[in-house]
Design a protein around this motif. Structure first.
Motif, short mmCIF file in Angstrom:
data_model
loop_
_atom_site.label_atom_id
_atom_site.label_comp_id
_atom_site.label_asym_id
_atom_site.label_seq_id
_atom_site.Cartn_x
_atom_site.Cartn_y
_atom_site.Cartn_z
N HIS A 65 -10.31 -21.22 -54.07
CA HIS A 65 -8.90 -21.07 -53.68
C HIS A 65 -8.31 -22.32 -53.03
O HIS A 65 -7.19 -22.27 -52.52
N VAL A 66 -9.08 -23.42 -53.02
CA VAL A 66 -8.57 -24.71 -52.52
C VAL A 66 -8.64 -25.67 -53.71
O VAL A 66 -9.72 -26.09 -54.10
N GLN A 67 -7.50 -26.00 -54.27
CA GLN A 67 -7.46 -26.70 -55.56
C GLN A 67 -6.80 -28.06 -55.42
O GLN A 67 -5.74 -28.19 -54.81
N TYR A 68 -7.43 -29.04 -56.03
CA TYR A 68 -6.93 -30.41 -56.01
C TYR A 68 -5.52 -30.45 -56.57
O TYR A 68 -5.25 -29.98 -57.68
N ALA A 69 -4.58 -31.03 -55.80
CA ALA A 69 -3.19 -31.15 -56.25
C ALA A 69 -2.85 -32.58 -56.62
O ALA A 69 -2.24 -32.85 -57.64
N ASN A 70 -3.25 -33.52 -55.76
CA ASN A 70 -3.05 -34.95 -56.02
C ASN A 70 -4.03 -35.72 -55.15
O ASN A 70 -4.89 -35.13 -54.48
N GLU A 98 -3.75 -37.08 -52.42
CA GLU A 98 -3.59 -36.87 -50.98
C GLU A 98 -3.91 -35.44 -50.56
O GLU A 98 -4.48 -35.22 -49.48
N LEU A 99 -3.57 -34.46 -51.41
CA LEU A 99 -3.57 -33.06 -50.98
C LEU A 99 -4.32 -32.15 -51.95
O LEU A 99 -4.41 -32.42 -53.14
N SER A 100 -4.81 -31.04 -51.38
CA SER A 100 -5.32 -29.92 -52.18
C SER A 100 -4.57 -28.66 -51.74
O SER A 100 -4.39 -28.42 -50.53
N SER A 101 -4.13 -27.88 -52.70
CA SER A 101 -3.34 -26.69 -52.37
C SER A 101 -4.24 -25.50 -52.06
O SER A 101 -5.36 -25.39 -52.58
N VAL A 102 -3.76 -24.62 -51.20
CA VAL A 102 -4.48 -23.41 -50.83
C VAL A 102 -3.73 -22.22 -51.40
O VAL A 102 -2.53 -22.05 -51.17
N CYS A 103 -4.44 -21.41 -52.18
CA CYS A 103 -3.84 -20.21 -52.75
C CYS A 103 -3.95 -19.08 -51.72
O CYS A 103 -4.96 -18.39 -51.64
N THR A 104 -2.92 -18.93 -50.91
CA THR A 104 -2.97 -17.95 -49.82
C THR A 104 -2.67 -16.53 -50.29
O THR A 104 -3.47 -15.62 -50.08
N PHE A 105 -1.53 -16.35 -50.94
CA PHE A 105 -1.13 -15.01 -51.40
C PHE A 105 -0.61 -15.10 -52.83
O PHE A 105 0.04 -16.08 -53.21
N ASP A 106 -0.90 -14.07 -53.62
CA ASP A 106 -0.37 -13.97 -54.97
C ASP A 106 1.07 -13.48 -54.89
O ASP A 106 1.33 -12.34 -54.53
N LEU A 111 2.41 -17.82 -39.62
CA LEU A 111 1.16 -17.54 -38.92
C LEU A 111 0.18 -16.83 -39.85
O LEU A 111 -1.01 -17.17 -39.89
N GLU A 112 0.68 -15.86 -40.62
CA GLU A 112 -0.19 -15.12 -41.53
C GLU A 112 -0.77 -16.03 -42.61
O GLU A 112 -1.93 -15.91 -42.99
N CYS A 113 0.03 -16.98 -43.10
CA CYS A 113 -0.46 -17.93 -44.11
C CYS A 113 -1.53 -18.85 -43.55
O CYS A 113 -2.52 -19.16 -44.23
N ILE A 114 -1.36 -19.28 -42.31
CA ILE A 114 -2.35 -20.16 -41.69
C ILE A 114 -3.65 -19.39 -41.44
O ILE A 114 -4.75 -19.90 -41.69
N LYS A 115 -3.53 -18.15 -40.99
CA LYS A 115 -4.73 -17.34 -40.77
C LYS A 115 -5.47 -17.08 -42.09
O LYS A 115 -6.70 -17.09 -42.14
N ARG A 116 -4.69 -16.84 -43.14
CA ARG A 116 -5.29 -16.63 -44.45
C ARG A 116 -6.01 -17.91 -44.92
O ARG A 116 -7.10 -17.84 -45.49
N THR A 117 -5.42 -19.06 -44.63
CA THR A 117 -6.06 -20.34 -44.98
C THR A 117 -7.38 -20.50 -44.24
O THR A 117 -8.39 -20.93 -44.82
#
Length: 569
Positions: free
Chosen positions: A75-80, A82-90, A106-112
């Motif tokens: 759920h942590v995917q290379y974006a570029n 500099e960054l990798s994206s986190v798939c928090t919620f569908d 807050l909920e997104c950070i906790k999910r991360t």
């Protein structure tokens, strides 16, 4: 802009009150850096707020510099770089509470934090399989789109691919098919690309059923891919293909994800076939892959599958439609909508019969339009549907039924059902006669409509029926009609044989959908036996209000209701 910055300051303050360190970056599109600690590792997150926030979730990224010491995390995917994206919620099944933006962040950070923790502890490692496509396509220098139409993915085979001449940078478009679908694919490509495509422009690709792990890292260059392939049972087939292929090397494979089989692929750039010290053209691929071109990158991509099973897995109702073949005689207004609806039902193989060409009189209530004028109706319908559904097998026959009944019978006998939509009683009677005499043995379904489509009817014949008194009276008038004296409402333009029945495209669709719902459930799915009459009443209330003579049988019926009668009991 000031209001947006103010909201982000509030969010920053709220997150700090929850124990997080934050930095608000006042850029043209302001964002937050949020620092977290998970399982002893420090991470810096970049929180980006789309314009639709808080009605959509913020985008959470991890700076790649903080991931260097760790393996790939689900759920942590290379974006570029500099960054990798986190798939928090569908976002298809989860929705933020727009009234509480602080709590959403807050909920997104906790999910991360939870995702990273589970990844470090290998508690969610199986999730890699579900997201294989995202990881497989990471790190590509090019944006690759690949569309395929393949019958069988159970055995190794050579395929054919067409490379679109795309002028834009960093973009490659491939189109892959097998020999079974080649004619269809060429037709579809020519329509899609608005250019003539020929078989000679296709080159060979290779499909291999591989045992590929769902866990990254995956090969990124020739050396790593060749070593992976050396462990596969299909290595010799792969090596042989490398040896004989000049130019780009396209390899496809399948992977089971959930309930479906998904196609992926990779691309090798052309291999050097001649080196000093080797006979010209006799260099073993191993020399190139493990030595001379070992560090040359490969391009990995996923494949959009265009066959019926894949399209209807995503766009169907879950009911499997048997693989049946049907003919439709009459590709006019009613016939064209019938064919389109049968396709949408999931039927994939047709024989279309009609002697006429599309004219301007047809297009207001036909699935084809002005761009198709002067084409054979069968060909116009084929072009329209192939452009939408490239897997379709549509065999076109432009001939006069009266002049070649033997040809029609041969076609009918190859089908599971034969739909007759000609609106011509002499032809209908002749076909019924031939069916009763067993010159035609496959089921006939005869459809016709009444003016304004106040009535639509279908006779389903699965066995001979010599007594037609339940359908026609002694004057050979249809007994279940909706309108009295329907012939009074037939209209005529100038010229001989210019009469027509008035009705709209909307009403055609309402009738066809109602009939096919019944026909699919009772005959295609349930395999009911017997002969039936399906009669449908259209806008009956409108007819009564406008003093149209509705027959007594239909006077009390509601709009768009049906009467179904068995004919052989």
């Amino acid at each position: 802009m000031e209001d947006r910055l103010k909201k982000l300051k509030e969010i920053s303050g709220f997150m700090e009150s929850q124990g997080y360190e934050t930095v608000l970056v006042d850029a043209p599109n302001p964002f937050l850096f949020i620092d977290i600690v998970v399982s002893g590792y420090e991470f810096r997150l970049k929180c980006i707020f789309p314009k639709a926030f808080p009605y959509v979730f913020p985008k959470i990224y991890v700076l790649n510099a903080f991931l260097k010491e760790l393996p790939f995390l689900p759920h942590v995917q290379y974006a570029n770089e500099e960054l990798s994206s986190v798939c928090t919620f569908d976002s298809n099944i989860s929705f933020p509470n727009a009234q509480k933006p602080n709590e959403v962040v807050l909920e997104c950070i906790k999910r991360t934090e939870e995702i990273i923790k589970d990844g470090i502890n290998k508690e969610n490692i199986e999730d890699f399989s579900d997201e294989f496509g995202s990881y497989w396509t990471s790190f590509n220098a090019f944006n690759i789109k690949c569309y395929s139409l393949i019958v069988n993915t159970n055995k190794p085979q050579e395929l054919l691919y067409f490379l679109e001449d795309n002028k834009s940078r960093n973009r490659l478009n491939f189109y892959v098919c097998d020999k079974y679908y080649l004619d269809n694919f060429i037709k579809w490509l020519s329509l899609k690309l608005n250019m003539e495509v020929s078989e000679g422009e296709f080159k060979k690709a290779l499909y291999l059923p591989l045992d590929v792990t769902g866990y990254p890292p995956y090969p990124i260059n020739n050396l790593e891919m060749f070593k992976m392939m050396m462990k596969q049972r299909e290595f010799n087939r792969y090596n042989s293909f490398l040896r004989k292929t000049h130019g780009l090397i396209l390899v496809l494979f399948s992977l089971k994800i959930g309930d479906s089989s998904n196609l992926f692929g990779w691309l090798h750039y052309p291999l050097i076939k001649s080196f000093k010290g080797f006979r010209k053209g006799k260099v073993d691929p191993k020399v190139s892959m493990l030595w001379k071109q070992s560090k040359e990158e490969i391009l990995r991509f996923r494949i959009d599958v265009l066959n019926k099973d894949r399209l209807f897995y995503r766009g169907g109702n879950g009911l499997e439609v048997p693989s049946i073949k049907v003919s439709v005689t009459g590709c006019g207004s009613v016939g064209s909508f019938l064919i389109q609806s049968l396709v949408q039902l999931g039927i994939g193989e047709f024989s279309l019969i009609d002697k006429e060409y599309l004219t301007s009189e047809n297009i207001a209530r036909h699935i084809c339009g002005a761009e198709d004028l002067e084409l054979e109706k069968t060909e116009a319908v084929k072009n329209k549907l192939i452009k939408h559904y490239p897997y379709l097998k549509l065999n076109c026959h432009c001939f006069d039924l009266w002049n070649d009944l033997d040809r029609a019978i041969k076609i009918y006998e190859e089908q599971d059902y034969n739909f007759i939509v000609v609106g011509n009683m002499p032809i209908e009677n002749k076909l019924v006669e031939m069916f009763n005499n067993k010159a035609i043995t496959k089921p006939l379904v005869i459809l016709w409509v009444e003016p304004f489509l106040l009535g639509g009817h279908a006779i389903i014949l699965q066995s001979p029926m010599r007594d037609t008194s339940s359908i026609y009276n002694h004057e050979f008038s249809f007994v279940n009609k909706v309108l009295e004296n329907g012939h009074k409402y037939i209209r005529k333009e100038s010229g001989c044989e210019s009469t027509f029945i008035p009705y709209s495209a909307l009403e055609i669709q309402m009738f066809i959908l109602s009939f096919l719902d019944y026909f699919n459930e009772n005959f295609i799915q349930s395999k009911n036996e017997g002969n039936y009459l399906f009669s449908w009443g259209g806008k009956l209330r409108w007819a009564r209000e406008n003093s149209y003579a509705v027959t007594s049988k239909w006077l009390g019926k509601k709009d768009r209701s049906a009467i179904i009668k068995r004919l052989d009991e």
